[in-house]
Design a protein around this motif. Structure first.
Motif, PDB file in Angstrom:
ATOM      1  N   THR A   1      52.839 138.779 119.357  1.00 18.98           N
ATOM      2  CA  THR A   1      52.812 138.277 120.734  1.00 18.98           C
ATOM      3  C   THR A   1      53.558 136.950 120.825  1.00 18.98           C
ATOM      4  OG1 THR A   1      51.395 137.905 122.647  1.00 18.98           O
ATOM      5  CG2 THR A   1      50.692 136.914 120.570  1.00 18.98           C
TER       6      THR A   1
ATOM      7  N   HIS B   1      56.315 134.394 121.713  1.00 19.16           N
ATOM      8  CA  HIS B   1      57.759 134.528 121.848  1.00 19.16           C
ATOM      9  C   HIS B   1      58.261 135.875 121.322  1.00 19.16           C
ATOM     10  CE1 HIS B   1      60.439 130.779 122.555  1.00 19.16           C
ATOM     11  NE2 HIS B   1      60.519 131.645 123.524  1.00 19.16           N
TER      12      HIS B   1
ATOM     13  N   TRP C   1      60.702 138.115 123.451  1.00 16.00           N
ATOM     14  CA  TRP C   1      62.063 138.483 123.017  1.00 16.00           C
ATOM     15  C   TRP C   1      62.209 140.000 122.938  1.00 16.00           C
ATOM     16  CZ3 TRP C   1      65.193 134.846 123.897  1.00 16.00           C
ATOM     17  CH2 TRP C   1      64.989 133.521 123.492  1.00 16.00           C
TER      18      TRP C   1
ATOM     19  N   LEU D   1      48.303 136.142 118.274  1.00 21.24           N
ATOM     20  CA  LEU D   1      49.348 135.738 117.349  1.00 21.24           C
ATOM     21  C   LEU D   1      48.886 136.081 115.934  1.00 21.24           C
ATOM     22  CD1 LEU D   1      52.091 134.308 117.532  1.00 21.24           C
ATOM     23  CD2 LEU D   1      50.910 132.190 116.940  1.00 21.24           C
TER      24      LEU D   1
ATOM     25  N   GLY E   1      57.264 135.883 114.647  1.00 14.64           N
ATOM     26  CA  GLY E   1      57.741 134.514 114.441  1.00 14.64           C
ATOM     27  C   GLY E   1      57.152 133.956 113.157  1.00 14.64           C
TER      28      GLY E   1
ATOM     29  N   ALA F   1      55.217 131.303 112.969  1.00 14.38           N
ATOM     30  CA  ALA F   1      53.812 130.974 113.245  1.00 14.38           C
ATOM     31  C   ALA F   1      52.955 132.234 113.126  1.00 14.38           C
ATOM     32  CB  ALA F   1      53.667 130.368 114.636  1.00 14.38           C
TER      33      ALA F   1
ATOM     34  N   TYR G   1      49.723 133.305 109.734  1.00 13.20           N
ATOM     35  CA  TYR G   1      48.310 133.694 109.854  1.00 13.20           C
ATOM     36  C   TYR G   1      47.831 134.522 108.668  1.00 13.20           C
ATOM     37  CZ  TYR G   1      47.066 132.456 114.703  1.00 13.20           C
ATOM     38  OH  TYR G   1      46.734 131.805 115.838  1.00 13.20           O
TER      39      TYR G   1
ATOM     40  N   ASN H   1      62.038 129.772 113.037  1.00 15.16           N
ATOM     41  CA  ASN H   1      62.600 128.549 113.619  1.00 15.16           C
ATOM     42  C   ASN H   1      61.758 127.328 113.239  1.00 15.16           C
ATOM     43  OD1 ASN H   1      60.336 129.003 115.160  1.00 15.16           O
ATOM     44  ND2 ASN H   1      61.488 129.873 116.866  1.00 15.16           N
TER      45      ASN H   1
ATOM     46  N   GLY I   1      56.390 126.985 116.399  1.00 13.75           N
ATOM     47  CA  GLY I   1      55.944 127.935 117.411  1.00 13.75           C
ATOM     48  C   GLY I   1      56.606 127.486 118.695  1.00 13.75           C
TER      49      GLY I   1
ATOM     50  N   SER J   1      55.771 127.257 122.560  1.00  8.50           N
ATOM     51  CA  SER J   1      54.948 126.182 123.114  1.00  8.50           C
ATOM     52  C   SER J   1      55.781 125.000 123.613  1.00  8.50           C
ATOM     53  CB  SER J   1      53.974 125.674 122.053  1.00  8.50           C
ATOM     54  OG  SER J   1      53.132 126.717 121.627  1.00  8.50           O
TER      55      SER J   1
END
Ligand SMILES: Cc1ncc(C[n+]2csc(CCOP(=O)(O)OP(=O)(O)O)c2C)c(N)n1
Length: 557
Positions: free
Chosen positions: A393, A395, A399, A420, A444, A446, A450, A472, A475, A478
């Motif tokens: 979820t 970004h 995308w 996420l 991503g 981030a 997890y 990148n 996160g 944000s």
């Protein structure tokens, strides 16, 4: 006389469960019996939440219930992991250990009453206190998880590790094959209501279909596309319904709502009639009920009576299985009415072409660091024809929801319903359920952090899913929110709130025993993807992307 463990192992085997996901120690005798009596793989993970996500990915990839487990102290971790399954209507069956009546309220180590925590994330939340109840309760778990709008169920077994499974009783395993997969029932529509709906659909000049996860669980994609073609009606989908129609199909306008494609929102906003099929028309799919606006004439087909008309007043509402309703619409429809919609299709084609013109440069960008849009375009081109694409979820969802297209009706798409970190373990579960299909997960950095420990699980079990990381070092979804919080421009300190260290995940993956690759130029991505898929090993492609790349916001008109 058999033990509960023997009964449960036989039932799971009988329902066709091929994998269970858990952190030990729970139902240990059942695991021993599984080894003796079944070929079920017992995947032990590095966290209960990841186990729940794997079971969820398994369920969404196969339409078969996914099974996950935890002992008493891990129960709430498991419950947290059911939240995404609940939001996505995924049939996950969770088993936990629970309290022993003889010792509860005496401060037993690790114990508290977990049952209430499962209430908001399950369709059915029950306890097994007598071994005689194994057959009927486990059978009911499969019935509830798979029927109607599917969803998670929880069974708590007596004993903090579910030790009730060692007890014996005069019981026999019960298996009802009908409930081994979704959908067990296909309710027929009321012919008059369906006639009313069809009449409205055929008379409309600018109709659009918005199809969602319910149509996906019904396996209604092919009939949906046929009806759209027959009546010349464009199709938008929710994120959950993205694989109902290939994005490259001439009638596909894309995903509508908040994590969406501009063309889909513009088409739905311009429609004079919206036909919702298997979607709850919730806030994400309607961009908080702005697309379409409340008051736009609407129709709805759903298997859940309470979903019909909840968010939009309806001209006609049909209670039915989506596939059955679509088949009957196709039989009854007047093909000549399609002509009426030629000008509308022209307008729709124009809107889609404008989207392609606007985003074409980013989709083809050679920029370094790499633009996420370009990764999406590369995935559109190079993901194999029968692949399962699993998307996180935030970004990642924006995308891929907006910029990625499925090319064939044999490709599948699954997305986090909001959590996420869901995608990486869910992709592993999907690969367990469909070992012959390529699985490509997009997350991503981030999101990957997890459950990064599950790389070891993937290597241990050789779960050969491919994970693409949009790295990148932040996160950065944000960023926009913190820009606002800081009154327009952030201080450098503010970046502490959403940035991370740049880590080479390819090296981490390689150290753990997976195939790790790092891509720094867009032109190298396709070869890396191909090598990862061919390797038939767990693989991670770490793509170094632009921290300043922010996904476009949804439009409401
Ligand atoms: C469980 C959970 N906690 C927090 C969030 C809020 N959230 C959404 S996106 C995001 C950051 C996404 O970062 P990443 O996956 O690296 O993608 P990027 O935005 O960098 O492209 C966060 C924290 C969430 N969706 N789920």
């Amino acid at each position: 006389m058999i033990t509960g463990a023997q009964c449960l192992a036989d039932m799971l085997g009988g329902y066709g469960v091929s994998h269970v996901f858990m952190v030990p120690a729970v139902l240990r005798r059942t695991f021993a019996e599984m080894e003796r009596r079944t070929s079920i793989a017992r995947i032990h993970t590095h966290g209960e939440k990841a186990a729940a996500y794997m079971a969820d990915g398994y369920a969404r990839a196969s339409a078969k219930p996914g099974v996950c487990m935890a002992q008493v102290v891990g129960a709430l971790n498991l419950a947290a992991g059911l939240r995404d399954a609940y939001l996505a209507h995924s049939p996950v069956i969770a088993f936990t250990g629970g309290r022993e009546p003889k010792s509860k309220f005496r401060k037993v180590y690790q114990e508290l009453d977990d049952v209430p925590a499962f209430e908001p994330v399950t369709k059915w939340n029950a306890t097994i206190d007598a071994v005689e109840r194994f057959p009927d309760m486990v059978r009911q778990a499969f019935r509830v998880a798979t029927s109607g709008a599917p969803g998670p169920v929880h069974l708590q077994f007596r004993g903090n590790e579910g030790q009730i499974d060692q007890e014996e009783a005069d019981i026999a395993p019960l298996v009802e094959a009908q409930f081994a997969r979704v959908p067990p029932y296909r309710p027929q529509p009321d012919p008059d209501e369906l006639g009313k709906l069809l009449d409205q659909l055929q008379r409309a000049e600018r109709p659009v279909i918005v199809a969602g996860g319910g149509a996906r669980w019904s396996d209604a994609g092919a009939l949906l596309v046929q009806l759209a073609e027959t009546l010349a009606i464009p199709v938008a989908t929710s994120l959950n319904g993205k694989d109902l129609i290939p994005g490259t199909h001439r009638l596909s306008v894309g995903v509508v709502g908040s994590y969406s494609r501009e063309s889909a929102n513009r088409v739905v906003a311009a429609a004079d009639l919206v036909c919702f099929i298997g979607t709850s028309a919730g806030g994400m799919t309607t961009h908080a009920w702005a697309v379409p606006k409340i008051g736009t004439p609407a129709l709805q087909i759903d298997i859940e009576p309470e979903a019909i008309g909840r968010n939009y007043p309806l001209k006609a509402g049909v209670l039915a299985d989506a596939k059955v309703a679509l088949a009957q619409l196709l039989e009854r429809c007047d093909r000549t009415s399609a002509k009426r919609r030629a000008p509308w299709l022209e307008q729709v084609r124009g809107i889609c072409a404008e989207w392609r013109d606007k985003y074409g440069p980013m989709l083809g960008s050679d920029a370094q660091p790499i633009r996420p849009e370009r990764i999406c375009a590369e995935l559109t081109r190079h993901v194999p024809d029968d692949a399962i694409v699993v998307v996180d979820t935030g970004h990642a969802g924006m995308w891929m929801g907006g910029m990625y297209d499925l090319r064939t009706e044999r490709q599948s798409y699954m997305r986090s319903a909001g959590h996420l970190g869901w995608a990486f373990p869910a992709g592993l579960g999907a690969k367990c359920a469909a070992p012959k299909r390529p699985v490509v997960t997009f997350a991503g950095d981030a999101g990957l952090w997890y459950h990064i420990g599950e790389l070891e699980t993937a290597v241990r079990w050789n779960i050969a899913a491919v994970t693409v990381v949009n790295n990148n070092a932040s996160g950065n979804q944000s960023k926009r929110g913190f820009d606002r919080a800081y009154g327009g421009t952030q201080t450098p300190k503010a970046r502490e709130l959403w940035t991370y260290r740049m880590v080479d995940f390819a090296r981490v993956a390689t150290d753990i025993g997976a195939l790790g690759m790092r891509v720094e130029r867009a032109a190298d991505f396709a070869a890396a993807l191909s090598e990862a898929i061919k390797s038939e090993r767990p693989a991670l492609i770490d793509v170094v992307t632009d921290i300043e790349a922010i996904a476009p916001l949804a439009v409401a008109s």
